[in-house]
Each structure stands twice: as C-alpha cells, then as structure tokens.
Design a protein around this motif. Structure first.
Motif, PDB file in Angstrom:
ATOM      1  N   TRP A 130      38.979  43.884  39.963  1.00  0.00           N
ATOM      2  CA  TRP A 130      38.286  44.070  41.198  1.00  0.00           C
ATOM      3  C   TRP A 130      37.304  44.755  41.090  1.00  0.00           C
ATOM      4  N   ARG A 131      36.260  44.527  42.055  1.00  0.00           N
ATOM      5  CA  ARG A 131      34.955  45.244  42.007  1.00  0.00           C
ATOM      6  C   ARG A 131      34.796  45.213  43.580  1.00  0.00           C
ATOM      7  N   ALA A 163      26.968  42.982  45.731  1.00  0.00           N
ATOM      8  CA  ALA A 163      26.604  44.367  46.069  1.00  0.00           C
ATOM      9  C   ALA A 163      25.652  44.891  45.399  1.00  0.00           C
ATOM     10  N   LEU A 202      40.539  38.937  47.727  1.00  0.00           N
ATOM     11  CA  LEU A 202      39.854  39.990  48.567  1.00  0.00           C
ATOM     12  C   LEU A 202      40.722  41.003  48.799  1.00  0.00           C
ATOM     13  N   GLU A 236      32.708  45.104  46.761  1.00  0.00           N
ATOM     14  CA  GLU A 236      31.936  44.298  47.358  1.00  0.00           C
ATOM     15  C   GLU A 236      30.971  44.660  48.704  1.00  0.00           C
ATOM     16  N   ARG A 270      36.569  42.473  45.732  1.00  0.00           N
ATOM     17  CA  ARG A 270      36.663  41.147  45.257  1.00  0.00           C
ATOM     18  C   ARG A 270      36.869  40.929  43.910  1.00  0.00           C
ATOM     19  N   THR A 293      30.217  44.317  42.866  1.00  0.00           N
ATOM     20  CA  THR A 293      30.048  42.783  42.492  1.00  0.00           C
ATOM     21  C   THR A 293      28.653  42.652  42.228  1.00  0.00           C
TER      22      THR A 293
END
Length: 142
Positions: free
Chosen positions: A136-137, A72, A108, A139, A130, A69
């Motif tokens: 989705w990535r 991150a 999440l 975090e 997240r 993200t």
C-alpha cells in the motif's frame, strides 16, 4: 468560510502535518481496544506508522520515494518532492493525526483522519491509498 486560496494552503499544510506526524502528538486509534482489523487494514495502518517514523527522522526522501505512489510523488514536485514536503511542513507546530477509520475496496483504501497543528483549526480528511506490487502507498487526499 475561508477563501479558497487560504483553504488550499491550510489543507496543504495540514496534509504535510499528516505526513510529519510528531512523535508525541500522533494518535492512531482510540483509547479502547477496537475489534481486530483485517490484514489489509493493518497494512494500511502500517504505512501510516512508516510515515510517522520517516517524518520523525526528517526523511522526506523516504516519504516521497517509498511511501507515495509514483503519481503522488509527481504531484508533489517529482524530483523535488522531498524539498516540497519539507518546505510545506516547515513552521507547523505540534502536528497531529488521528485515524478514525480505514476502508478497503479492491486495490484502493481510504483512511478517514482528523489532522491538526498548533494554531490551526482541525481538518477532517480522507487519505487515499493504492495497492501497488510492493504494498500500500499514499495516493493523495480526497
């Protein structure tokens, strides 16, 4: 118990190991067939697979720019993220990660993983994901 600084360094190195999944050392799932996963859980697992492919190719920029993200990436050095991840992963031998479970709650997700590298004790961590507009990535760790 390890001193806080050593544990933080070990955690950072093992998280890098999670990011730098070795082709021969990666284990995702069990030896037996699990029940079918939801499409969302499959999408989270796919991020782990993309992570593995990028790590095998040493494509730290791909990890930082596409799999993390923005938050991150900022925590991992921002514009220097790829260099930080590469330096953190330097010296790890035979990194391995095993996904034990994936849980989805709204935007999440968490993946409980067991990470290890040669010469280091195994560490159980929770990778937090997240959902962004493009999927989705990663975090961070909990």
């Amino acid at each position: 118990m390890l001193p806080a600084r050593r544990m933080t360094t070990l955690r950072a190195r093992l998280f890098a190991a999670a990011l730098a999944l070795a082709a021969g050392g990666c284990s995702i799932g069990r030896d037996t067939e699990p029940p079918p996963a939801s499409p969302e859980a499959n999408a989270v697992a796919a991020v782990v697979a993309e992570l593995a492919a990028a790590a095998r190719n040493g494509d730290w920029g791909e990890i930082c720019d596409r799999l993390f993200t923005p938050a991150a990436r900022a925590r991992a050095g921002g514009a220097n993220c790829a260099r930080f991840v590469a330096a953190t992963a330097n010296g790890l031998r035979d990194p391995q990660i095993r996904i034990e479970s994936i849980a989805i709650r709204g935007g999440l997700a968490t993946a409980v993983v067991r990470s290890r590298a040669a010469g280091e004790p195994p560490v159980r961590d929770i990778i937090v994901f997240r959902r962004l507009a493009d999927g989705w990535r990663i975090e961070g760790l909990r």
